[in-house]
Design a protein around this motif. Structure first.
Motif: not given
Ligand SMILES: [Zn+2]
Length: 527
Positions: A399, A438-439, A441-443
């Motif tokens: 991150r 993408t990040w 979408a997951e977080h």
């Protein structure tokens, strides 16, 4: 403790422990639960209310590098607590399990309802090992898993939730900035409230016991508890409780100290050291994170200048390797804050030298080099330093690296405004925005990732996406009315544009508007 709490003894101990004899002996180490506590979901809602205010506080800080360090301790503690069954499936499902960092330079940590943990940078700055920080976090975690907070809140159940939230926030505010005159006035009023929100001695002892089990199972050195206690004891001898609010809520009784000693060496013999077991020693990367917390929590010009004095070579040569790395790290960051880039460059070169053979420390030094390059608007150098870490792939590996890469490419693209769509800065920015998508979408609750996306979309001329990203920042920080206002702005914008809009984006916005409307209604019902 819940929040700061003055004196260790609470007025309401007898109420809490009703159902068993008052002052039950320490040897029995009772479990304190009695089954009539505030439900976890009610506790979570109260916690959300408090967290929402903390996210708005100017002292709230999401520093990706410090967050990564804290998570490297917090996540193993959570895993161990789950393994040991301290975190029940219901708690796991219902609570937030989130650490909220505050820029404050006082030494404090506190558990809030719903498993939000407050942690001041001042505390990160004084610990000298991961094990010490783990000991504090494990203790606070155990106040949550043992439902001490729920019990405390149950005691206050005659109060409306909004008033309870306000009381806790008031005490938090009073615990900050001990040198501010008005804080002392508020502090005086807060004492009365605080005594109602104190944990009992039995609860403190239970948090020590359970926390010790969790931290050691997570692989942290038991000596971290002892050296943290010693640190607090030293501060209390110096009568430094103004800077150590944690001491007011956690007075160091000889009982607590001897309980801990007996856990570590029950036979009076020093514990056997085994290979591969943590030793509670200071490591360079940990020391560098303490230095970072120290700089970020005390950014006055005088304090920043002190770092460069400490980095003076003859002084520095008298300290350990870890301390040298920490001082040079702090001096570099302090010089960046003072905009003295040539001094920063000098300290940074020395830092890379002393951290050369330590992978973790060298990585932190490299990331600090990226920050320096960005401060100097040298995006080419920032990219070069970043690519040294991600090897051949070019994809950020964490991150912290992703965010630095996003900042670097955003800066490069905005300074190349008007560049053709197939130019390198434009393509680089597109690539990093896709990684960020993408990040999130997951977080989806990562407000800082949404913030970067909002800026990147704006730079790409994607107004609608940018407004949506800004709304998602508000959602992530639990401010649903503000989010709804932004989604409505986006819908208005779509109407004005007519047919020339991104219909995919517009339909996401309609869906999110309906979802957030529902959240606003739910929040309104809690009042
Ligand atoms: Zn405590």
């Amino acid at each position: 403790m819940l929040v700061v709490a003055i004196g260790g003894v609470t007025v309401a101990t007898a109420q809490v422990t009703s159902g068993r004899p008052a002052g039950a002996s320490a040897a029995t180490l009772p479990n304190l639960g009695d089954g009539t506590d505030m439900t976890p979901s009610a506790e979570r809602r109260l916690g959300d209310r408090i967290a929402r205010e903390l996210y708005r506080d100017p002292d709230y800080v999401d520093d990706a590098i410090l967050t990564e360090y804290v998570q490297s301790i917090w996540q193993p503690l959570l895993a161990a607590a789950r393994q040991r069954g301290e975190i029940t499936p219901e708690q796991d499902e219902t609570y937030a399990w989130e650490v909220i960092l505050g820029r404050d330079r006082t030494v404090n940590a506190f558990a809030l309802p719903g498993a939000y943990m407050g942690l001041h940078l001042g505390l990160i700055a004084v610990v000298t090992s991961r094990d010490e920080l783990a000991s504090v976090l494990a203790h606070e975690l155990s106040h949550v898993t043992q439902r001490h907070i729920a019990r405390m809140m149950t005691r206050q159940s005659q109060q409306a939730p909004w008033l309870l939230g306000a009381m806790i926030l008031g005490i938090l505010a009073a615990g900050k900035s001990p040198d501010a005159a008005n804080a002392m006035i508020v502090g005086g009023q807060a004492v009365g409230v605080q005594s109602q929100l104190n944990f009992s001695r039995d609860m403190e002892r239970e948090a020590d016991r359970v926390g010790f089990g969790v931290a050691t199972q997570a692989g942290f050195a038991p000596q971290g508890f002892v050296s943290m206690f010693a640190k607090l004891q030293q501060a209390s001898r110096l009568n430094d409780s103004g800077n150590f609010p944690y001491l007011r809520s956690h007075p160091l009784s000889t009982e607590r100290m001897s309980d801990m000693q007996s856990r570590i060496a029950p036979t009076g013999v020093a514990p056997v050291t085994q290979p591969g077991v943590r030793q509670n020693v200071q490591e360079a990367d940990q020391a560098m994170m303490s230095a970072r917390a120290g700089v970020l929590s005390n950014p006055t010009v005088d304090a920043l200048r002190t770092w460069s004095l400490q980095a003076e070579p003859t002084l520095l040569s008298k300290t350990t390797a870890a301390q040298q790395a920490a001082t040079l790290y702090g001096a570099t960051l302090a010089a960046i804050k003072l905009r003295d880039h040539s001094a920063a460059q000098g300290f940074w070169l020395r830092l890379t030298e002393v951290t050369r053979n330590d992978t973790a420390a060298a990585r932190l030094a490299r990331l600090l080099g990226v920050e320096l390059a960005l401060a100097m608007d040298d995006t080419a150098r920032a990219s070069r330093l970043l690519s040294q870490g991600s090897a051949a792939t070019g994809i950020p590996t964490s991150r912290a690296e992703l965010f630095l890469a996003a900042q670097t490419r955003l800066k490069a693209a905005t300074s190349a405004t008007g560049a053709p769509p197939d130019s390198l800065p434009v393509r680089d920015l597109l690539a990093v925005s896709q990684t960020l998508q993408t990040w999130v979408a997951e977080h989806p609750k990562d407000a800082q990732a949404w913030q970067l996306l909002a800026s990147i979309y704006a730079a790409q001329g994607r107004t609608l996406s940018s407004i949506r990203a800004q709304a998602e920042i508000n959602v992530a920080q639990l401010d649903y009315p503000a989010a709804l206002a932004r989604f409505k702005t986006a819908q208005d914008w779509v109407r004005k544009q007519g047919t020339a809009v991104d219909h995919f984006e517009a339909s996401i916005i309609d869906t999110r508007t309906r979802q957030v409307e529902q959240l606003v209604r739910e929040q309104a019902l809690e009042r």
